[in-house]
Design a protein around this motif. Structure first.
Motif, PDB file in Angstrom:
ATOM      1  N   CYS A   1       0.852  -1.039  -0.198  1.00  0.00           N
ATOM      2  CA  CYS A   1      -0.088   0.868   0.500  1.00  0.00           C
ATOM      3  C   CYS A   1       1.095   1.295  -0.497  1.00  0.00           C
ATOM      4  O   CYS A   1       0.127   2.717  -0.835  1.00  0.00           O
ATOM      5  N   TYR A   2       1.683   1.411   1.237  1.00  0.00           N
ATOM      6  CA  TYR A   2       3.196   2.438   0.775  1.00  0.00           C
ATOM      7  C   TYR A   2       3.576   2.719  -0.286  1.00  0.00           C
ATOM      8  O   TYR A   2       3.662   4.109  -0.413  1.00  0.00           O
ATOM      9  N   SER A   3       4.235   1.181  -1.041  1.00  0.00           N
ATOM     10  CA  SER A   3       5.054   1.568  -2.827  1.00  0.00           C
ATOM     11  C   SER A   3       3.975   1.904  -3.232  1.00  0.00           C
ATOM     12  O   SER A   3       4.376   3.046  -4.529  1.00  0.00           O
ATOM     13  N   GLN A   4       2.727   1.628  -3.614  1.00  0.00           N
ATOM     14  CA  GLN A   4       1.780   2.312  -4.604  1.00  0.00           C
ATOM     15  C   GLN A   4       1.569   3.762  -4.100  1.00  0.00           C
ATOM     16  O   GLN A   4       1.553   4.446  -5.416  1.00  0.00           O
ATOM     17  N   TYR A   5       1.343   3.950  -3.104  1.00  0.00           N
ATOM     18  CA  TYR A   5       1.309   5.196  -3.211  1.00  0.00           C
ATOM     19  C   TYR A   5       1.947   6.651  -3.372  1.00  0.00           C
ATOM     20  O   TYR A   5       2.311   7.663  -3.667  1.00  0.00           O
TER      21      TYR A   5
END
Length: 406
Positions: A75-79
């Motif tokens: 989730c962090y990487s996508q954002y």
């Protein structure tokens, strides 16, 4: 870089206690309820996992903790790939269990628009924000066409006749180029195939929709222009120096922007990076030349900072102008098959993706085989790879002289 740790709500309790996850990133620490619990005496604090020896059922719990950790980091990487930071709500949603669908005795009919919204929501749930953004744009264009033309858009009305009216609208009303129109048509067909595969429609008329994509000119930097950027005198650690390091890393590795800003410590394997790309989920191994390794180490140490794609593109134009990358460059677009062209200084077209294209072109000029480069960049086929190749006039002249002994 982000990291996940797990803590018990009541470590001294004699009954089941909830397990909380803490995601640390960019100076923040967000607490997320995992929905999991454990007897504190079965918790291995140092390993942050449940004891499995003599307690085989705890293996399932540890699998769930590993999944929660991966979901939070993904989730962090996508954002971060979009130049954003995830909200607390987004992180909590990332680990929220999805209820199994309840079987229904009677099928419920939905409109095309409801199924389109479902498709977009599915992309978001799968942690694909860029895809969701592309799908949402396609849905917006389709809605606006329906409203402007009074055309009742539905599965059965999307036919070649619809295609003629819709592409005319995109060309003349929305002023899109041929390549952007082709992308809108392709996205719409992808949605319709998705809906048909799930039994939402039996329509086949959309199969014949098409629009010709015009291959654009590929702009890359020459080895001399890359050297000009490398040698440009800049204040160390400033915003332009930071942008230069990110761009040079793209030139040295061929990584996309979304992958550049997603590099984590576990990706570095000696003198190479091994990572799964954000866009295609291909696992690639990228050899690092000494200059690239230095930048990666600075990135992991926080000395080189990730910024948004838009900011990087803006700073690259400033860098290109300072480095005198000003050769006249033609921008060619096609609209309805009609060629339109303008000429600008080369620095005005500089963008982060120029780095990836430059890597491919300069690697070919240095004699690397296309198959080798494709393995590094993650290209699966020659057709998509070919769009990144720009054989410069200098390279043509040099190879001609070598071949004919001039």
């Amino acid at each position: 870089m982000a990291s996940v740790s797990f803590l018990l709500k009541e470590p001294s309790a004699t009954k089941l206690t909830p397990i909380f996850a803490f995601l640390s990133f960019d100076g923040q620490r967000v607490k997320v309820y995992t929905g999991l619990s454990i007897l504190p005496k079965q918790w291995l604090k140092a390993e942050q996992r449940a004891q499995e020896r003599g307690l085989p059922d705890n293996g399932t719990l540890n699998d769930a903790l590993k999944l929660a950790e991966e979901q939070l980091l993904d989730c962090y990487s996508q954002y971060r790939a979009l130049g954003q930071l995830p909200s607390t709500e987004a992180l909590r949603a990332a680990v929220q269990p999805v209820a199994a669908p309840v079987a229904s005795t009677a099928p419920v009919a939905h409109s095309l628009w409801e199924y389109f919204d479902e498709w977009i929501a599915l992309a978001r749930a799968q942690q694909k924000p860029r895809s969701a953004q592309v799908y949402a744009t396609a849905a917006r264009h389709l809605r606006e066409f329906s409203q402007a033309s009074k055309y009742a858009v539905d599965f059965d009305t999307i036919t070649p006749t619809f295609g003629d009216r819709y592409t005319t609208y995109l060309l003349h009303k929305v002023q899109l180029t041929d390549n952007t129109v082709a992308k809108q048509v392709l996205t719409l067909k992808r949605f319709l195939r998705w809906a048909r595969d799930r039994g939402y429609t039996n329509a086949t008329g959309f199969d014949r929709l098409s629009w010709k994509r015009q291959e654009p000119d590929i702009m890359t930097l020459t080895a001399g222009e890359v050297a000009a950027l490398e040698q440009l005198a800049l204040p160390a650690g400033g915003y332009l120096d930071n942008a230069r390091q990110l761009f040079l890393l793209a030139c040295y590795t061929g990584l996309r922007f979304s992958d550049l800003v997603s590099i984590r410590t576990e990706h570095l394997r000696g003198h190479s990076l091994r990572m799964t790309t954000q866009k295609t989920r291909e696992t690639v191994t990228v050899p690092l030349r000494p200059e690239a390794l230095t930048i990666v180490e600075q990135l992991l140490a926080g000395k080189v900072r990730a910024i948004t794609n838009q900011k990087l593109n803006d700073y690259l134009k400033e860098l290109g102008q300072l480095a005198s990358i000003d050769a006249p460059t033609e921008i060619i677009r096609f609209r309805g098959g009609v060629r339109e062209s303008t000429t600008v200084a080369k620095w005005e077209r500089l963008g982060c993706h120029t780095g990836r294209r430059t890597f491919v072109t300069l690697s070919l000029e240095r004699g690397l085989r296309p198959e080798t480069i494709m393995k590094v960049t993650g290209h699966r086929g020659w057709k998509s790879f070919q769009r990144y190749v720009n054989v410069t006039s200098d390279a043509v002249e040099r190879e001609f002289r070598q071949s004919w002994g001039q």
